[in-house]
Design a protein around this motif. Structure first.
Motif, PDB file in Angstrom:
ATOM      1  N   TRP A   1      38.129  34.465  47.871  1.00  0.00           N
ATOM      2  CA  TRP A   1      38.577  33.963  46.638  1.00  0.00           C
ATOM      3  C   TRP A   1      37.676  33.432  46.195  1.00  0.00           C
ATOM      4  N   ASP A   2      37.111  32.516  47.169  1.00  0.00           N
ATOM      5  CA  ASP A   2      36.110  31.314  46.131  1.00  0.00           C
ATOM      6  C   ASP A   2      34.863  31.462  45.688  1.00  0.00           C
ATOM      7  N   PHE A   3      34.536  33.238  45.315  1.00  0.00           N
ATOM      8  CA  PHE A   3      33.710  33.720  44.730  1.00  0.00           C
ATOM      9  C   PHE A   3      33.674  33.225  43.266  1.00  0.00           C
ATOM     10  N   PRO A   4      32.704  32.847  42.993  1.00  0.00           N
ATOM     11  CA  PRO A   4      32.888  32.404  41.506  1.00  0.00           C
ATOM     12  C   PRO A   4      32.844  33.586  40.246  1.00  0.00           C
ATOM     13  N   ILE A   5      33.876  33.834  40.117  1.00  0.00           N
ATOM     14  CA  ILE A   5      33.651  35.619  39.263  1.00  0.00           C
ATOM     15  C   ILE A   5      35.267  35.409  38.503  1.00  0.00           C
ATOM     16  N   SER A   6      35.448  35.829  37.772  1.00  0.00           N
ATOM     17  CA  SER A   6      36.267  35.462  36.621  1.00  0.00           C
ATOM     18  C   SER A   6      37.849  36.668  36.918  1.00  0.00           C
ATOM     19  N   VAL A   7      38.266  36.771  36.931  1.00  0.00           N
ATOM     20  CA  VAL A   7      39.870  37.824  37.271  1.00  0.00           C
ATOM     21  C   VAL A   7      38.843  39.060  36.457  1.00  0.00           C
TER      22      VAL A   7
ATOM     23  N   TYR B   1      41.262  52.375  45.673  1.00  0.00           N
ATOM     24  CA  TYR B   1      41.234  51.255  46.562  1.00  0.00           C
ATOM     25  C   TYR B   1      41.557  50.176  46.795  1.00  0.00           C
ATOM     26  N   VAL B   2      42.788  49.464  47.047  1.00  0.00           N
ATOM     27  CA  VAL B   2      43.467  48.637  46.795  1.00  0.00           C
ATOM     28  C   VAL B   2      43.272  47.595  48.232  1.00  0.00           C
ATOM     29  N   PRO B   3      41.698  46.583  48.717  1.00  0.00           N
ATOM     30  CA  PRO B   3      41.805  46.450  49.938  1.00  0.00           C
ATOM     31  C   PRO B   3      43.345  45.146  49.782  1.00  0.00           C
ATOM     32  N   GLN B   4      42.915  45.048  51.578  1.00  0.00           N
ATOM     33  CA  GLN B   4      43.357  43.547  51.619  1.00  0.00           C
ATOM     34  C   GLN B   4      43.415  42.420  51.097  1.00  0.00           C
ATOM     35  N   ARG B   5      44.407  41.294  50.908  1.00  0.00           N
ATOM     36  CA  ARG B   5      43.804  40.801  49.491  1.00  0.00           C
ATOM     37  C   ARG B   5      42.960  39.274  50.651  1.00  0.00           C
ATOM     38  N   GLU B   6      43.145  39.244  51.943  1.00  0.00           N
ATOM     39  CA  GLU B   6      41.942  38.725  52.264  1.00  0.00           C
ATOM     40  C   GLU B   6      41.060  38.747  52.892  1.00  0.00           C
ATOM     41  N   SER B   7      40.867  40.350  52.503  1.00  0.00           N
ATOM     42  CA  SER B   7      39.917  40.962  52.908  1.00  0.00           C
ATOM     43  C   SER B   7      37.852  40.011  52.381  1.00  0.00           C
TER      44      SER B   7
ATOM     45  N   GLN C   1      38.615  31.176  36.735  1.00  0.00           N
ATOM     46  CA  GLN C   1      38.058  32.018  38.214  1.00  0.00           C
ATOM     47  C   GLN C   1      39.328  32.132  39.519  1.00  0.00           C
ATOM     48  N   ILE C   2      38.899  33.125  39.941  1.00  0.00           N
ATOM     49  CA  ILE C   2      39.918  34.000  41.244  1.00  0.00           C
ATOM     50  C   ILE C   2      40.139  32.598  42.099  1.00  0.00           C
ATOM     51  N   SER C   3      39.711  31.634  42.246  1.00  0.00           N
ATOM     52  CA  SER C   3      40.882  31.158  43.384  1.00  0.00           C
ATOM     53  C   SER C   3      41.936  29.974  42.219  1.00  0.00           C
ATOM     54  N   GLN C   4      42.250  29.897  41.195  1.00  0.00           N
ATOM     55  CA  GLN C   4      42.971  29.285  41.009  1.00  0.00           C
ATOM     56  C   GLN C   4      44.175  29.980  40.157  1.00  0.00           C
ATOM     57  N   LEU C   5      44.364  30.976  40.868  1.00  0.00           N
ATOM     58  CA  LEU C   5      45.441  31.843  40.980  1.00  0.00           C
ATOM     59  C   LEU C   5      46.315  31.659  42.019  1.00  0.00           C
ATOM     60  N   SER C   6      47.364  31.717  41.809  1.00  0.00           N
ATOM     61  CA  SER C   6      48.551  32.502  43.034  1.00  0.00           C
ATOM     62  C   SER C   6      48.242  33.919  43.686  1.00  0.00           C
ATOM     63  N   GLY C   7      49.012  33.441  45.070  1.00  0.00           N
ATOM     64  CA  GLY C   7      48.507  34.813  46.146  1.00  0.00           C
ATOM     65  C   GLY C   7      49.502  35.914  45.279  1.00  0.00           C
ATOM     66  N   GLY C   8      50.588  35.535  44.577  1.00  0.00           N
ATOM     67  CA  GLY C   8      50.830  36.816  44.475  1.00  0.00           C
ATOM     68  C   GLY C   8      49.541  37.263  43.011  1.00  0.00           C
ATOM     69  N   GLN C   9      49.372  36.245  41.865  1.00  0.00           N
ATOM     70  CA  GLN C   9      48.573  36.534  41.294  1.00  0.00           C
ATOM     71  C   GLN C   9      46.867  37.360  41.518  1.00  0.00           C
ATOM     72  N   GLN C  10      46.628  36.558  42.542  1.00  0.00           N
ATOM     73  CA  GLN C  10      45.340  37.804  43.430  1.00  0.00           C
ATOM     74  C   GLN C  10      45.785  39.211  43.063  1.00  0.00           C
ATOM     75  N   GLN C  11      46.585  39.092  44.004  1.00  0.00           N
ATOM     76  CA  GLN C  11      46.939  40.457  44.328  1.00  0.00           C
ATOM     77  C   GLN C  11      46.886  41.459  43.921  1.00  0.00           C
ATOM     78  N   ARG C  12      47.978  41.466  42.303  1.00  0.00           N
ATOM     79  CA  ARG C  12      47.612  41.728  40.957  1.00  0.00           C
ATOM     80  C   ARG C  12      46.353  42.073  40.056  1.00  0.00           C
ATOM     81  N   VAL C  13      45.703  41.240  40.512  1.00  0.00           N
ATOM     82  CA  VAL C  13      44.602  41.672  40.047  1.00  0.00           C
ATOM     83  C   VAL C  13      43.557  42.460  40.851  1.00  0.00           C
ATOM     84  N   PHE C  14      43.250  42.353  41.880  1.00  0.00           N
ATOM     85  CA  PHE C  14      43.563  43.572  43.189  1.00  0.00           C
ATOM     86  C   PHE C  14      44.241  45.110  42.130  1.00  0.00           C
ATOM     87  N   ILE C  15      45.466  44.656  42.016  1.00  0.00           N
ATOM     88  CA  ILE C  15      46.491  45.824  41.632  1.00  0.00           C
ATOM     89  C   ILE C  15      46.031  46.570  40.593  1.00  0.00           C
ATOM     90  N   ALA C  16      45.342  45.139  38.921  1.00  0.00           N
ATOM     91  CA  ALA C  16      44.577  45.799  38.103  1.00  0.00           C
ATOM     92  C   ALA C  16      43.543  46.687  37.937  1.00  0.00           C
TER      93      ALA C  16
END
Lengths: 289, 433, 256
Positions: free
Chosen positions: C86-92, C77-83, C134-149
């Motif tokens: 993204w400031d969470f201190p965690i790496s890709v 499952y890939v939830p909505q990106r806004e859910s 850190q995940i906040s340093q990604l663009s919206g599209g990259q964040q989405q791709r992290v979720f897909i990965a």
């Protein structure tokens, strides 16, 4: 030696709170932490009434159950009664705290507690209350032992369940989609927070413990972008605050616990204004160049 | 205390008592009024932070002025309340920390500063510190008539501003974006509202104390919200609840003078919430349970009627008497429930008892035809308009048949072009008029 | 042909308001399917019901002919990106690593295999070089791709994505679409909630058209018609609305 034991007590307490507080902060539950710390008061009053407080570790757990009750009432008001969340929190903790104060005043002759202790604890008396072995040798203050055991419990829980904590805090919905029971993680955290506020009560009271739960993790959060670093920094800032606080209190001849909270706040303000890249002052200097 | 004392108190015969009660009632009412806006803006916990943050201001004012004149202390309170709000705003706007963390930080930091100053003053100052602790847990009994006059004056100012700016305050609380688009000076009104909030809190803590002040801001509004959706009534009830809590709180504190007032006011408030949560119309637990029972009863009796119809339909005779056992073949519930349903229907004169069995009356026949008609109309609608497979529509119709109003039935008949046959090839009964 | 997903008679209410009403359809195996419908038409609720995140009032769902709990490891499952925050201190890398978590290994440590899977998934979404960011340093599209990965690392057979194209730049949109197509070509099932009508017909071979009720489900060329679009986006059915209001007003249960 007195100074050492007081600072050490503060440091143990700060370490426990810093670790748990990091997760509270990331779960946007800082005010739930505040609510719990107030709401365990009736539990503590009852424990004093029954057995003169922490002579019995089971009683501590009993007192901590009031923290669980708090979260259950908040949940119930929020989800079933459909009261808005901030109001649910406010209504619940003020009720339980008021109940605690009334218990303490009503049984003033049986409960060896005063309002000052509720407000800011009696960390200065920690070194006077020692535990002795059968041979009559002192093995250190009682509070240090209790807080030490509490810290060990927290360390075990956090290290063993690291993946669960991080997953359920970051993306609860995804965790549930993997079939993971996130409520178990939620209530475990609430129980650990409740237990920590209960064991910290004698040292810092019911209100200042929030400063230990929230401020050092917030400072660490501003300065780190890795969770492990954040947790470690929270502990470091907590310990630093307790050292600074002790000496501040000594200079001003004022409450030690209060001074520790003030020190934590000072460190936070420093981070807020001067942290590299995003600090308010740093930005302002860049802007005016 | 004797019952005469009690009556004397309740009727406010003693001048001092009158002053104390008047004071707490005024304080309770004004704090609750301002709290109603904090509640509407979902910012009630900021009130908690402000209340805690007032401590350093009060102690500093005392240390500097050396007096416990409420006016000085109030100024100190306002200043530190404002600093606290500014800190919360700075944290939220200038960092990735969210509001709840910002509130908790400001609250515990300012309170820590307050405790340090308070203990410093206790150990170092010549002045008499007793009395400052009334700000922590409240102590209404120590109010004198001068205090009360001051409170009354401030409360009047508070009410005056709120009445004048009521519409703007409601607008920014309800829909900030819209208020901006309307060209309203939102920043100014927010500043004004925050100032009034701090003022009300600074007042209120003299009755309830700063630790429990959150209750006076939050609880009256949260309770009032249970009773009504109307703005005017909501605010009126909020103020009323605040005043009731002030009155009984000071009464309880009068009977037990060694106790602080705050916890008792909070107890009264919590009791009001409990009553509201249980008994409020519509939203209350009792009313919701009653509604649920009523619904279940409706479902039961309509199903019993339907059962009559179904048996009659296969046997081609609808008004013959049937035993509960026979009726239950289709209902598949407990026989006890069938009999309960029948006895309700009997009271409604839709069935009559014949020995151990029951038969439909003329009214009952009409009613049973109506329900079966609704059921089948709905099944047809689901298959025709929502394109659902006929084998899946029965469940849905079992529930929906009970909520179709005559207007909806009319629309259904029209949209389905006055149908005769349902998706399972059964005849849709017509209502004879 | 076997069905990857079967939904029967699904009814879901939120605060007593019907969100999904009697929805039933089936998706054959190996399809790339889009769910379309206006805002508030129950698209996200549909996905959450499939993943067991909301409790339906009635109906049933089968994945590969089985209940969710039996096949959970095969569904991702890939939830909505806004859910999430993204400031969470965690790496890709840490986020993608979560794809390997299960109920059983939650108390364990990361294995070499888990790490390889995560790296492979990052490679696929072309974010390998960002793995320590850190995940906040990604663009919206990259964040989405992290979720897909993260979902890819799970090595599932059925991928369920909620609005993966929302708030994503054109380049990322193309990249994500290519990834999904690739997954389909490997024989995976893909189900996507999508908001853009223009691209829907182009992206998906199978469509579910929702508006609280099911308007149509089937191969795109068959169901993507003027009249179906009209019923999907032309507002709700009047009668359905009135009944919904009655249910809410009387707090009546939607299933007995």
């Amino acid at each position: 030696m007195t100074a050492f034991w007081i600072i050490f007590t503060g440091a143990l307490l700060a370490a426990s709170s810093g670790i748990l507080g990091s997760f509270l902060l990331l779960r946007k539950m800082a005010m739930i932490g505040d609510a719990i710390s107030h709401a365990v008061l009736p539990g503590i009053a009852l424990a004093y009434l029954v057995a003169g407080f922490d002579t019995n570790y089971f009683l501590l757990i009993g007192a901590a159950l009031f923290g669980m009750i708090t979260t259950l009432i908040i949940q119930w008001l929020d989800k079933r009664i459909k009261m808005q969340t901030d109001a649910s929190i406010g209504v619940t903790f003020t009720f339980l705290f008021a109940l605690g104060i009334i218990l303490i005043s009503a049984f003033a002759s049986q409960i060896d507690l005063d309002q000052e202790c509720v407000l800011y604890g009696e960390i200065a008396y920690v070194p006077l209350d020692l535990i002795y072995t059968a041979s009559g040798e002192s093995i250190g203050p009682r509070q240090v032992w209790i807080l030490g055991v509490n810290l060990i419990i927290i360390l075990i829980a956090i290290v063993a369940g690291w993946r669960g904590w991080i997953l359920s805090s970051f993306d609860e919905e995804y965790a549930r989609s993997l079939g993971i029971k996130t409520t178990i993680w939620h209530y475990s955290l609430m129980m650990l927070v409740s237990l920590t506020t209960v064991v910290s009560f004698e040292s810092v009271g019911a209100i200042l413990v929030v400063a230990f739960l929230v401020i050092p993790p917030a400072t660490a959060y501003l300065l780190s972008d890795k969770l492990k670093v954040m947790v470690v920094l929270s502990v470091v800032f907590g310990v630093l605050s307790s050292i600074m606080g002790y000496y501040l209190a000594w200079v001003l001849d004022s409450s030690i616990a209060g001074s520790m909270a003030v020190s934590a706040g000072m460190l936070f303000l420093l981070a807020l204004f001067f942290r590299p890249k995003e600090g308010i002052v740093v930005k302002w200097i860049k802007f005016s160049k | 205390m004797s019952s005469k004392d009690l009556i004397d108190f309740l009727l406010l015969r003693d001048y001092n008592v009158l002053m104390v009660v008047l004071g707490t009632v005024i304080l309770g009412g004004s704090a609750a009024l301002v709290g109603s806006f904090s509640f509407l803006r979902k910012q009630s916990l900021i009130g908690d932070a402000i209340a805690h943050s007032i401590l350093p201001g009060i102690v500093l004012a005392f240390l500097i002025s050396g007096s416990k004149n409420p006016l000085f202390l109030m100024i100190g309170a306002l200043i530190s309340g404002w600093l606290s709000i500014s800190l919360i705003n700075a944290i939220v706007n200038r960092s990735k920390l969210k509001t709840d963390a910002a509130i908790a930080i400001a609250l515990s930091f300012f309170f820590g500063v307050g405790i340090v100053l308070l203990t410093y003053a206790q150990h170092n100052s010549e002045g008499n510190m007793t009395g400052l602790d009334q700000y922590l847990f409240g102590k209404a009994a120590s109010m004198n008539s001068l205090d009360v006059q001051l409170f009354a004056l401030m409360a009047i100012v508070l009410f005056f501003f709120i009445i004048i700016f009521k519409r703007a305050f409601i607008l920014i609380s309800f829909d900030r974006e819209f208020a901006i688009s309307k060209g309203l000076n939102v920043r100014f009104y927010e500043w004004l509202l925050s100032s009034l909030t701090i003022l009300a809190i600074a007042l209120g803590i003299q009755a309830v104390g700063m630790i429990l002040m959150a209750a006076l801001i939050i609880t009256p509004a949260a309770s009032a919200r249970q009773w009504t959706n109307k703005m005017g009534l909501f605010m009126g009830l909020t103020v009323l609840f605040g005043m009731i809590a002030g009155y009984f709180g000071s009464f309880l504190s009068y009977t037990a003078p060694q106790m602080p007032t705050g916890p008792w006011i909070v107890m009264v408030l919590s009791f009001i919430t409990l009553i509201s949560v249980i008994f409020a119309p519509e939203k209350g637990i009792v009313s919701r349970q009653r509604k649920k029972r009523k619904n279940q009863q409706k479902i039961l009796i309509e199903n019993v009627l339907k059962s009559f119809y179904h048996i009659g339909e296969t046997k081609k005779e609808i008004d013959v008497k049937r035993s509960p056992l026979e009726l239950n073949v289709k209902l598949q519930t407990e026989i006890k429930r069938v009999i309960k349903g029948l006895s309700i229907l009997e009271r409604k004169k839709q069935v009559v008892r014949v020995g151990e069995s029951w038969a439909l009356t003329t009214e009952g026949i009409t009613e049973s035809r109506r329900i079966v008609r609704l059921h089948r109309l709905w099944e047809l609608y689901l298959t025709k308009k929502m394109l659902i497979d006929p084998s899946f529509v029965h469940h849905d119709a079992e529930a929906i048949e009970h909520v179709i109003t005559p207007e909806i039935e009319f629309q259904l008949t029209k949209e389905l072009d006055n149908p005769e046959i349902d998706p399972h090839h059964s005849r849709i009964p017509k209502i004879r008029t | 042909m076997k069905n990857a997903l079967e939904v029967n008679d699904l009814t879901v209410t939120y605060n007593q308001k019907p969100v999904l009403w009697n929805v039933g359809y089936a998706i054959p195996e190996g399809k790339m399917t889009g769910i379309i419908g206006p805002n508030g038409s129950g698209k996200t609720t549909m996905l959450k019901s499939i993943m067991g995140l909301v409790e339906p009032d009635g109906g049933s769902i089968r994945l590969f002919g089985q209940k969710l709990n039996k096949v959970r490891h095969r569904v991702s499952y890939v939830p909505q990106r806004e859910s999430v925050d993204w400031d969470f201190p965690i790496s890709v890398m840490e986020v993608v690593g979560m794809g390997r978590y299960t109920k059983r290994n939650l108390l364990g440590k990361q294995t070499k295999e888990d790490q390889d899977y995560a790296l492979e998934a990052l490679e696929k979404v072309k974010l390998l070089e960002f793995k320590d960011r850190q995940i906040s340093q990604l663009s919206g599209g990259q964040q989405q791709r992290v979720f897909i990965a993260r979902a890819l690392a799970q090595h599932a057979d059925f991928y369920i994505l909620d609005e993966p194209f929302a708030g994503v730049d054109a380049a990322s949109e193309a990249a994500i679409f290519e990834l999904l197509t690739q997954m389909k070509e490997e024989g995976k099932n893909v189900l996507v909630v999508h908001h853009d009508l223009q691209s829907a017909a182009k992206f998906f071979e199978y469509l579910i058209m929702l508006n609280t009720r099911l308007v149509a489900a089937g191969p795109t060329e068959e169901v993507f018609t003027e009249s179906n679009l009209e019923s999907t986006y032309g507002g709700q059915l009047n009668i359905l609305n009135s009944i919904g209001e009655q249910l809410k007003k009387k707090s009546f249960p939607i299933r007995e």
